[in-house]
Design an enzyme around this catalytic site. Structure first.
Site, PDB file in Angstrom:
ATOM      1  N   ASP A  40       0.701  -1.161   0.041  1.00 43.04           N
ATOM      2  CA  ASP A  40       0.022  -0.028   0.001  1.00 43.04           C
ATOM      3  C   ASP A  40       0.935   1.304   0.047  1.00 43.04           C
ATOM      4  O   ASP A  40       0.294   2.333   0.280  1.00 43.04           O
ATOM      5  CB  ASP A  40      -0.931   0.053   1.083  1.00 43.04           C
ATOM      6  CG  ASP A  40      -2.067  -1.035   1.123  1.00 43.04           C
ATOM      7  OD1 ASP A  40      -2.262  -1.475   0.029  1.00 43.04           O
ATOM      8  OD2 ASP A  40      -2.416  -1.606   2.236  1.00 43.04           O
ATOM      9  N   HIS A 243      28.621  10.781  -8.190  1.00 41.40           N
ATOM     10  CA  HIS A 243      27.382  10.648  -7.558  1.00 41.40           C
ATOM     11  C   HIS A 243      27.214   9.528  -6.522  1.00 41.40           C
ATOM     12  O   HIS A 243      26.261   8.779  -6.567  1.00 41.40           O
ATOM     13  CB  HIS A 243      26.400  10.286  -8.752  1.00 41.40           C
ATOM     14  CG  HIS A 243      26.139  11.444  -9.771  1.00 41.40           C
ATOM     15  ND1 HIS A 243      25.550  11.348 -10.883  1.00 41.40           N
ATOM     16  CD2 HIS A 243      26.511  12.658  -9.451  1.00 41.40           C
ATOM     17  CE1 HIS A 243      25.524  12.555 -11.646  1.00 41.40           C
ATOM     18  NE2 HIS A 243      26.043  13.339 -10.862  1.00 41.40           N
ATOM     19  N   ASP A 260      27.319  17.647  -1.777  1.00 42.86           N
ATOM     20  CA  ASP A 260      26.688  18.331  -2.778  1.00 42.86           C
ATOM     21  C   ASP A 260      25.249  17.895  -2.468  1.00 42.86           C
ATOM     22  O   ASP A 260      24.741  16.845  -2.670  1.00 42.86           O
ATOM     23  CB  ASP A 260      27.193  17.337  -4.140  1.00 42.86           C
ATOM     24  CG  ASP A 260      26.493  17.989  -5.392  1.00 42.86           C
ATOM     25  OD1 ASP A 260      25.477  18.683  -5.292  1.00 42.86           O
ATOM     26  OD2 ASP A 260      27.049  17.713  -6.528  1.00 42.86           O
ATOM     27  N   ASP A 271      21.397  23.724  -5.831  1.00 41.26           N
ATOM     28  CA  ASP A 271      22.601  22.727  -6.328  1.00 41.26           C
ATOM     29  C   ASP A 271      23.868  23.173  -5.814  1.00 41.26           C
ATOM     30  O   ASP A 271      24.626  23.986  -6.776  1.00 41.26           O
ATOM     31  CB  ASP A 271      22.408  22.544  -7.791  1.00 41.26           C
ATOM     32  CG  ASP A 271      23.444  21.261  -8.196  1.00 41.26           C
ATOM     33  OD1 ASP A 271      24.098  20.600  -7.120  1.00 41.26           O
ATOM     34  OD2 ASP A 271      23.642  20.962  -9.296  1.00 41.26           O
ATOM     35  N   HIS A 350      33.532  15.761 -15.696  1.00 37.75           N
ATOM     36  CA  HIS A 350      32.222  16.301 -16.065  1.00 37.75           C
ATOM     37  C   HIS A 350      32.497  17.658 -16.554  1.00 37.75           C
ATOM     38  O   HIS A 350      33.456  18.266 -16.546  1.00 37.75           O
ATOM     39  CB  HIS A 350      31.485  16.165 -14.926  1.00 37.75           C
ATOM     40  CG  HIS A 350      31.996  16.998 -13.463  1.00 37.75           C
ATOM     41  ND1 HIS A 350      31.601  18.460 -13.587  1.00 37.75           N
ATOM     42  CD2 HIS A 350      32.586  16.458 -12.576  1.00 37.75           C
ATOM     43  CE1 HIS A 350      32.382  18.487 -12.412  1.00 37.75           C
ATOM     44  NE2 HIS A 350      32.964  17.682 -11.868  1.00 37.75           N
ATOM     45  N   HIS A 354      25.538  23.224 -15.566  1.00 34.05           N
ATOM     46  CA  HIS A 354      24.326  23.037 -16.173  1.00 34.05           C
ATOM     47  C   HIS A 354      23.193  23.819 -15.938  1.00 34.05           C
ATOM     48  O   HIS A 354      23.436  24.600 -14.821  1.00 34.05           O
ATOM     49  CB  HIS A 354      24.121  21.504 -15.856  1.00 34.05           C
ATOM     50  CG  HIS A 354      23.955  21.150 -14.371  1.00 34.05           C
ATOM     51  ND1 HIS A 354      22.833  21.649 -13.546  1.00 34.05           N
ATOM     52  CD2 HIS A 354      24.785  20.687 -13.359  1.00 34.05           C
ATOM     53  CE1 HIS A 354      23.182  21.404 -12.322  1.00 34.05           C
ATOM     54  NE2 HIS A 354      24.385  20.673 -12.126  1.00 34.05           N
ATOM     55  N   HIS A 361      19.335  19.478 -12.983  1.00 36.92           N
ATOM     56  CA  HIS A 361      19.782  19.425 -14.575  1.00 36.92           C
ATOM     57  C   HIS A 361      18.384  20.142 -15.223  1.00 36.92           C
ATOM     58  O   HIS A 361      17.983  19.205 -15.932  1.00 36.92           O
ATOM     59  CB  HIS A 361      20.335  18.163 -14.955  1.00 36.92           C
ATOM     60  CG  HIS A 361      21.537  17.777 -14.217  1.00 36.92           C
ATOM     61  ND1 HIS A 361      22.578  16.659 -14.541  1.00 36.92           N
ATOM     62  CD2 HIS A 361      22.304  18.197 -13.152  1.00 36.92           C
ATOM     63  CE1 HIS A 361      23.604  16.507 -13.645  1.00 36.92           C
ATOM     64  NE2 HIS A 361      23.387  17.487 -13.053  1.00 36.92           N
ATOM     65  N   GLU A 384      30.605  24.545 -11.412  1.00 37.25           N
ATOM     66  CA  GLU A 384      31.156  23.644 -10.476  1.00 37.25           C
ATOM     67  C   GLU A 384      32.458  22.595 -10.768  1.00 37.25           C
ATOM     68  O   GLU A 384      32.500  21.538 -11.047  1.00 37.25           O
ATOM     69  CB  GLU A 384      29.956  22.518 -10.227  1.00 37.25           C
ATOM     70  CG  GLU A 384      29.413  22.105 -11.397  1.00 37.25           C
ATOM     71  CD  GLU A 384      28.266  21.082 -10.983  1.00 37.25           C
ATOM     72  OE1 GLU A 384      28.542  19.990 -10.185  1.00 37.25           O
ATOM     73  OE2 GLU A 384      27.089  21.135 -11.509  1.00 37.25           O
ATOM     74  N   TYR A 388      39.329  15.333  -9.306  1.00 36.49           N
ATOM     75  CA  TYR A 388      39.251  13.872  -8.723  1.00 36.49           C
ATOM     76  C   TYR A 388      40.531  12.968  -9.117  1.00 36.49           C
ATOM     77  O   TYR A 388      40.451  12.759 -10.086  1.00 36.49           O
ATOM     78  CB  TYR A 388      38.007  13.274  -9.310  1.00 36.49           C
ATOM     79  CG  TYR A 388      36.923  14.439  -9.234  1.00 36.49           C
ATOM     80  CD1 TYR A 388      36.121  14.810  -8.167  1.00 36.49           C
ATOM     81  CD2 TYR A 388      36.547  15.094 -10.548  1.00 36.49           C
ATOM     82  CE1 TYR A 388      35.359  15.181  -8.003  1.00 36.49           C
ATOM     83  CE2 TYR A 388      35.587  16.078 -10.462  1.00 36.49           C
ATOM     84  CZ  TYR A 388      35.009  16.150  -9.239  1.00 36.49           C
ATOM     85  OH  TYR A 388      33.932  17.182  -9.295  1.00 36.49           O
ATOM     86  N   ARG A 406      35.162  19.404  -5.309  1.00 39.01           N
ATOM     87  CA  ARG A 406      34.364  20.055  -6.134  1.00 39.01           C
ATOM     88  C   ARG A 406      34.037  21.028  -5.317  1.00 39.01           C
ATOM     89  O   ARG A 406      33.757  21.179  -4.171  1.00 39.01           O
ATOM     90  CB  ARG A 406      33.474  19.143  -6.651  1.00 39.01           C
ATOM     91  CG  ARG A 406      32.104  19.841  -7.439  1.00 39.01           C
ATOM     92  CD  ARG A 406      31.216  18.810  -8.326  1.00 39.01           C
ATOM     93  NE  ARG A 406      30.401  18.200  -7.328  1.00 39.01           N
ATOM     94  CZ  ARG A 406      30.653  16.856  -7.138  1.00 39.01           C
ATOM     95  NH1 ARG A 406      31.592  16.217  -7.786  1.00 39.01           N
ATOM     96  NH2 ARG A 406      29.738  16.141  -6.251  1.00 39.01           N
ATOM     97  N   GLU A 408      30.916  24.384  -5.905  1.00 35.56           N
ATOM     98  CA  GLU A 408      29.805  24.676  -6.805  1.00 35.56           C
ATOM     99  C   GLU A 408      29.036  25.807  -6.379  1.00 35.56           C
ATOM    100  O   GLU A 408      28.546  25.672  -5.202  1.00 35.56           O
ATOM    101  CB  GLU A 408      28.988  23.066  -7.153  1.00 35.56           C
ATOM    102  CG  GLU A 408      27.554  23.588  -7.727  1.00 35.56           C
ATOM    103  CD  GLU A 408      26.729  22.215  -8.122  1.00 35.56           C
ATOM    104  OE1 GLU A 408      26.858  21.249  -7.163  1.00 35.56           O
ATOM    105  OE2 GLU A 408      26.298  21.955  -9.121  1.00 35.56           O
TER     106      GLU A 408
HETATM  107 MN   LIG Z   1      25.465  20.406 -10.154  1.00 32.06          MN
END
Ligand SMILES: [Mn+2]
Length: 441
Positions: A40, A243, A260, A271, A350, A354, A361, A384, A388, A406, A408
């Protein structure tokens, strides 16, 4: 503002109509559906962003029809009142609510969609619908297209084409209005309070999820109903995983902590990323990498100007990062040649920016034919950069391995430059060192 957006959509549809009758088009949009989790229990519901943008309506199983020039240009098909469901999960807006509170010219129970849709679309020449957005409505639309094709052979009005309304809405959503900027600003302010709590709480021995709890407690306490995306709370070398959302590890002395995260307010999300030393002091190696990323971030923000292009902040950041990788003795050679060869890619995989808005995004085109799009006031995006340095890469000097950083911020393009909406959340390494661990709790 929702009604204004529907008017803007109608005007665009009229302008794109190539027939003598500028009102010969219609658009269909479908809400998000509930997703069952088990027995449920459903997954937490969140309205589909474009649907909310056009309606302000946050219930599932809803379809809207927008018809320029019709006597009822805005029709809503909604879940009807259900006294039994009202007891269990609360009242629905119903058709009355759709008419009284959501600006519908006509409203019907969603069960009547299949019967009512064909006559409502009978004269339409240009049908706007994003095929693939909903299985049930996909079927209704393709049946309608097939029937109209048959009817046209018998002399009925021709359905000229099926068009994707996506690009129109994406362009509208790309340029943020004053009220949208106000919501973003509020989301970012709340996010800043969360980061402040996280900075102050951080110390070796805690777990990633404990810091996450302090961050998100502020989000909820200050009125953000949910995060814009799952928080990334990554200690030590997991800060190299872009991520990472496991957030279960214990934090140790000497670790960096990367968070992040973004609170959502009025369907707009922040973000923001910060990276700081768990014990309140950067090691010399961590500080060296941090200073490079911070310089790259500042260069990226400085390049965020009206009239510049979307790629410019990225190019500015890549130049600083590549120079930094040479200074760290990870790369060697001529900077221009290294940039040309994408030599930075193993350490910065990356892109720098964005779009940001209702979706983290956010929608919007990044390129116009060959070039990246020109930045104009009202556009909002992240800057950002990061580095790494994999714990397993033997080409990296040993003391630098496992460092992932990072930084951002959320940038709004304005008429005379930009506004860094998250500037109040500290990035200065000395400021971070003085605040980290300052909570006694
Ligand atoms: Mn971002």
């Amino acid at each position: 503002m929702f009604a204004e957006r529907r008017v803007q959509l109608i005007e665009t549809m009229r302008a794109l109509s190539d027939s003598s009758d500028a009102d010969s088009s219609a658009a269909i949009f479908v809400s998000a559906r509930e997703t069952p989790r088990n027995s449920d229990v459903d997954y937490e519901f969140r309205q589909e962003s474009t649907f909310y943008y056009l309606t302000g309506f946050d219930e599932p199983d809803t379809v809207i029809l927008i018809r320029p020039g019709a006597e009822a240009p805005f029709i809503m098909f909604v879940r009807p009142h259900d006294p039994q469901m009202a007891i269990w999960v609360g009242a629905r807006a119903g058709t009355d609510g759709a008419l009284q509170h959501y600006g519908a010219d006509e409203a019907y129970p969603i069960d009547e969609l299949e019967a009512r849709l064909p006559p409502l679309l009978a004269q339409v020449e240009h049908l706007y619908y994003t095929l693939g957005s909903d299985d049930e409505v996909d079927t209704l639309v393709s049946e309608h297209v097939a029937n109209r094709r048959q009817q046209a052979q018998r002399g009925g009005p021709r359905l000229a084409d099926l068009r994707d309304p996506g690009p129109i809405l994406e362009q509208m959503r790309l340029l943020k209005s004053e009220s949208e900027v106000a919501s973003l600003t509020r989301a970012i302010a709340i996010t800043g309070h969360g980061f402040d709590a996280a900075f102050r709480l951080t110390r070796p021995g805690l777990h990633e999820y404990e810091v996450q709890a302090a961050l998100e407690a502020e989000f909820r306490r200050l009125g953000s109903p949910r995060n814009g995306y799952p928080s990334i709370v990554a200690a030590a070398h997991d800060s190299c995983i872009l991520h990472y959302t496991t957030n279960r590890k214990q934090i140790h002395d000497g670790d960096l902590l990367l968070i992040d995260a973004g609170a959502e307010v009025d369907y707009y999300t922040a973000d923001v990323t910060r990276t700081w030393p768990a014990n309140g002091r950067f090691t010399p190696e961590q500080r060296a990498v941090y200073d490079i990323v911070l310089e790259a971030e500042r260069a990226g923000i400085a390049a965020s100007q009206p009239g510049a292009h979307f790629d410019h902040p990225h190019n500015a950041a890549v130049r600083i990062l590549t120079q930094g990788l040479v200074d760290l003795k990870i790369l060697e050679g001529d900077i221009d040649a290294l940039i040309e060869d994408d030599a930075y890619r193993p350490f910065y995989m990356h892109s720098t920016s964005h779009w940001l808005g209702m979706d983290v995004h956010d929608v919007g085109r990044y390129r116009d034919s060959e070039d990246s799009v020109e930045l104009i006031p009202g556009m909002c995006f992240t800057v950002e950069p990061g580095l790494y340095l994999s714990p397993d890469d033997e080409n990296i000097p040993q003391p630098l391995r496992g460092i992932g950083i990072r930084i951002e911020d959320d940038i709004l393009i304005t008429a005379d430059g930009h506004n860094n909406l998250s500037e109040h959340i500290p990035t200065d390494p000395d400021a971070l060192e003085s605040i980290v661990g300052s909570s006694q709790n």
